[in-house]
Design an enzyme around this catalytic site. Sequence first.
Site, mmCIF file in Angstrom:
data_model
loop_
_atom_site.group_PDB
_atom_site.id
_atom_site.type_symbol
_atom_site.label_atom_id
_atom_site.label_comp_id
_atom_site.label_asym_id
_atom_site.label_seq_id
_atom_site.Cartn_x
_atom_site.Cartn_y
_atom_site.Cartn_z
ATOM 1 C CB THR A 7 55.370 -51.675 24.370
ATOM 2 O OG1 THR A 7 55.254 -50.349 25.084
ATOM 3 C CG2 THR A 7 56.172 -52.427 25.484
ATOM 4 C CE LYS A 40 53.248 -56.676 25.184
ATOM 5 N NZ LYS A 40 53.080 -55.299 24.267
ATOM 6 C CE LYS A 82 55.848 -48.478 28.148
ATOM 7 N NZ LYS A 82 54.777 -48.847 27.226
#
Lengths: 311, 311, 311, 311
Positions: free
Chosen positions: A113, A256, A188
């Site tokens: 990701t 994150k 995502k």
Amino acid sequence: MAAMAKALPVVAEREHPLPSIGFLGLGIMGTAMARNLVKAGYDVTVWNRTTSKCDALVSEGAKRGASPMQTAGACDITFAMLADPAGAIEVACGEDGAVKGLGPGKGYVDVSTVDGDTSKAIYKAVQAKGAEFLEAPVSGSKKPAEDGTLIFLTAGDKSLYDKVVPFLDVMGKSRFYLGEVGNGAAMKLVVNMIMGSMMASFSEGLVLGKKVGLDPATIVEVVGQGAIAAPMFAMKGPSMVKGSYPPAFPLKHQQKDLRLALAMAEDVAQPTPVAASVNDIYKRAKAEGLGDQDFSAIIEAYLLDPKGLNH
Amino acid sequence: MAAMAKALPVVAEREHPLPSIGFLGLGIMGTAMARNLVKAGYDVTVWNRTTSKCDALVSEGAKRGASPMQTAGACDITFAMLADPAGAIEVACGEDGAVKGLGPGKGYVDVSTVDGDTSKAIYKAVQAKGAEFLEAPVSGSKKPAEDGTLIFLTAGDKSLYDKVVPFLDVMGKSRFYLGEVGNGAAMKLVVNMIMGSMMASFSEGLVLGKKVGLDPATIVEVVGQGAIAAPMFAMKGPSMVKGSYPPAFPLKHQQKDLRLALAMAEDVAQPTPVAASVNDIYKRAKAEGLGDQDFSAIIEAYLLDPKGLNH
Amino acid sequence: MAAMAKALPVVAEREHPLPSIGFLGLGIMGTAMARNLVKAGYDVTVWNRTTSKCDALVSEGAKRGASPMQTAGACDITFAMLADPAGAIEVACGEDGAVKGLGPGKGYVDVSTVDGDTSKAIYKAVQAKGAEFLEAPVSGSKKPAEDGTLIFLTAGDKSLYDKVVPFLDVMGKSRFYLGEVGNGAAMKLVVNMIMGSMMASFSEGLVLGKKVGLDPATIVEVVGQGAIAAPMFAMKGPSMVKGSYPPAFPLKHQQKDLRLALAMAEDVAQPTPVAASVNDIYKRAKAEGLGDQDFSAIIEAYLLDPKGLNH
Amino acid sequence: MAAMAKALPVVAEREHPLPSIGFLGLGIMGTAMARNLVKAGYDVTVWNRTTSKCDALVSEGAKRGASPMQTAGACDITFAMLADPAGAIEVACGEDGAVKGLGPGKGYVDVSTVDGDTSKAIYKAVQAKGAEFLEAPVSGSKKPAEDGTLIFLTAGDKSLYDKVVPFLDVMGKSRFYLGEVGNGAAMKLVVNMIMGSMMASFSEGLVLGKKVGLDPATIVEVVGQGAIAAPMFAMKGPSMVKGSYPPAFPLKHQQKDLRLALAMAEDVAQPTPVAASVNDIYKRAKAEGLGDQDFSAIIEAYLLDPKGLNH
């Protein structure tokens, strides 16, 4: 953009020889994904920076790669699963990076990701070697990775997508091809932004309920029966009530992803007040030392009583 | 606090005569709930401020009540479903209020979503007449009300709870008895607080995704396959993508519930930063004139392009 | 609405006898304000629930009132300074409340910070007795109260306003007459909402600066020289840097004002995302036990290191 | 870290020849700052990408630089004032960048507002040429720049700081030397984060006040008399009430500074919920097309009535 139902993977009896597979990065996710490829009978070469993490898979039938470059050079298609943009760039484009082992006819599939810019940078480097690229971040954490029920959000070279379908179908339960590179990363981040917000809201509800005299376990049960029931609540709720957060998706990674989603929103000047507020709570949780626990530990950032929810 | 699995309602063949039922308040929810009681063969008397709203149910077999007082006086157990705390108080304790018709042996079940203070005030008034009280706010909106799949969050007199189980099981798919009066209201607010936050986060994701080039319909599909899949997203997502918000649960009611949940959090000094941020977005949506649309119209408060998500 | 410059108070040499003054509520603010009236030579009768709080002022020349009712009955004009809406209502309209002592020719000036509804309720009760009412919440805390430099935000009966100008000018440095009852309360809440947000933002800056290696005392100094310099930062900053918060304006009162301002915003459906976020931080601070410290203790809610800013 | 009171600049009668000054970047700020240096009698060479912006200053006595490289090569000390990190990097380190003109004995003073990383990158490049570097972002916008009342937040080579004191004192009213490179940028971001939050809170108060029936101009007046009075409110308030936002500090720059401050907070995992919420409002304002107006136009993001505050 088009969603495709999962085709049943058929590994046996092929006319053409099976492509050989490289797998770079054996964290929680990578290990489970590579294991499913090995179990399915594929020719898999694994590499990890800490090489001892390869041992189990090698004992199960995988080959050991010497470096990302060597692995990518030795395999037809190489998958990479790294923890963050910096890791993804390093493994793809670094000194002994995978790109150096790529060439025409080969494919590189990054299932990490990352943000769109990182993905595009790797794409460019792969293209420059005449190889094909697919970004394919996954939705799903430890359990779906182990069960082969991940969701792949892919974008990039369509012909590589077509080639890797059988492998994706071993590791996942569904897959989406979303067009140009960057769209997989974007999808995502959107999904994980919603997920992070949902987990914070769920925590807020549990803690508030507790404080006004409700039983948190009953709240989990009530939530599980209505319109807002989600597998995540059913899976994480009971352990959250007990104050247990075994890391399936570490909190620091959720934070994150929120950060990257907010940066994406900044780029297009889209208001996202809820995600901004949610990110700040995850930041608080990180500052409180919860970064390596499961992201459901966000509930601790709401608890002012250090004894937790179950007291 | 204990959750109980749904018992199959058995209406036929009883030793004792069936209790007669009153139903006050025939909005979207009340009408559907009362209809299920009528369909199940119960003796139901209905009342609504705007009396024409009783016509359909009367034609289907219900009796027409003259006032809350007369209805409560004529029936063994009276249900009330009002839009807000003020309405619930007025119908229970007003001039011709239901309380005036209550007495020993009778029961009053308030299925409205109100705050704990309102619930306690009605409880006190009902008790003073020697009758029993149950607060029983429901989780679920129009469709579950019609399908008899609501979730009842009850609290108050346990013996009344035991008596109304068959009726709850006609109108709902599960029920919780949560102890003292106020706990039902609190549970409902906690659940609706989470729900409101989830809908705002989902909207934020759809709008951000659209703005960076993703197809909102594909986002709905991706969300529907992973850990955050929730019936609400599957039900509302497709129409939200089309910019359509037929009111099942009006936005102004969702905002009211957030306001009440925040007030509850204030009382116990519990931080709820996400709900605070979410409430503000609903407030913006209300100010933009979306209060009477479905609460999924919250997505409009994120759309700076007046043409909506599907352009 | 009109702002008026401070007229110099001229107490000496009047044609008419001086009106007698009652003062109800001798907390931090009330004591300082009443003292200034006593010092100016007025005939002042003081009352406080805890009667010992009257002792000092009585020794300085004030008379002791027996109850709000008796005080209001004995004086021409009665001021009231209570901590919150409940206190203001109780002292005005309770059993021995001031209203019972009012009548034609008398005036009641509520200088408490309350919401508009509370103010209007008291106004109605005062009017019913044929007396005049002025709401006159003050901007300014302990020091300005002591120095006679408060700002009065008044609304209500204009003729009473005209009568109390000399007293307001003893206690304050400026005064505004804002029209109909409710406007004074509203103005006060708006100002305190901005103030609470500023203090939270200032705290956020100090803590962030500290964490990235800046000297908080230097930040206070830099802030004090530019466009955002405010007396509040100059007054509170140095003690905040030392982790000291002697209560001039208790944090729980600031949080109450934010709550009332948010409720006011709810009523008119006005988005106030920053105040909503700010309120949540004050709530967290209250939950951490900082309610009785000065509102500048909000900085503690940002400090994850329990040793504070000065370590 | 130490703050220093402004020394009166003494330009006349020196033993040593006056150093020659370069000034790169003539936007709103740069033009005003360079003009003050020219007016003070210094030998100033100016450069701007759009060269026509140099014309006025040249007519007032400045020399025209051919490029950043040529300007830095021709002058003893070169100042640079660029709009953002990208601009600062480009002008310092680009093709014809200033660094190429630097060498031992020369100094480069970057007065742009950038993040610490950008500042450090420029520092490294300047050091590599044997020259000295000072980061010196300013607090203050158009008016203080014109009046020579800016505040310099400097960090880097102390000996260069000592050399540029006379020039800083021509352009500003005070200066701080904050130690190592990055601290100036950090201080500037902290101050601007507080400023952006204050402006949003002030706007929120004005709009809420207006909506409940108060006169916004009176709110500005009330705010101006109490503990929260700030020059910024006095300066911007009256024009905000009129719906006029002549750009002194463009909204998009304020939003950029909030973004950089939030990124700094991310790096140290410091919760900043208020700034996060504030940034989102600025983002909304940018999305509504207000980026080039003064940052006080943030008030427009709160106004749901398109006619503005003064209707």
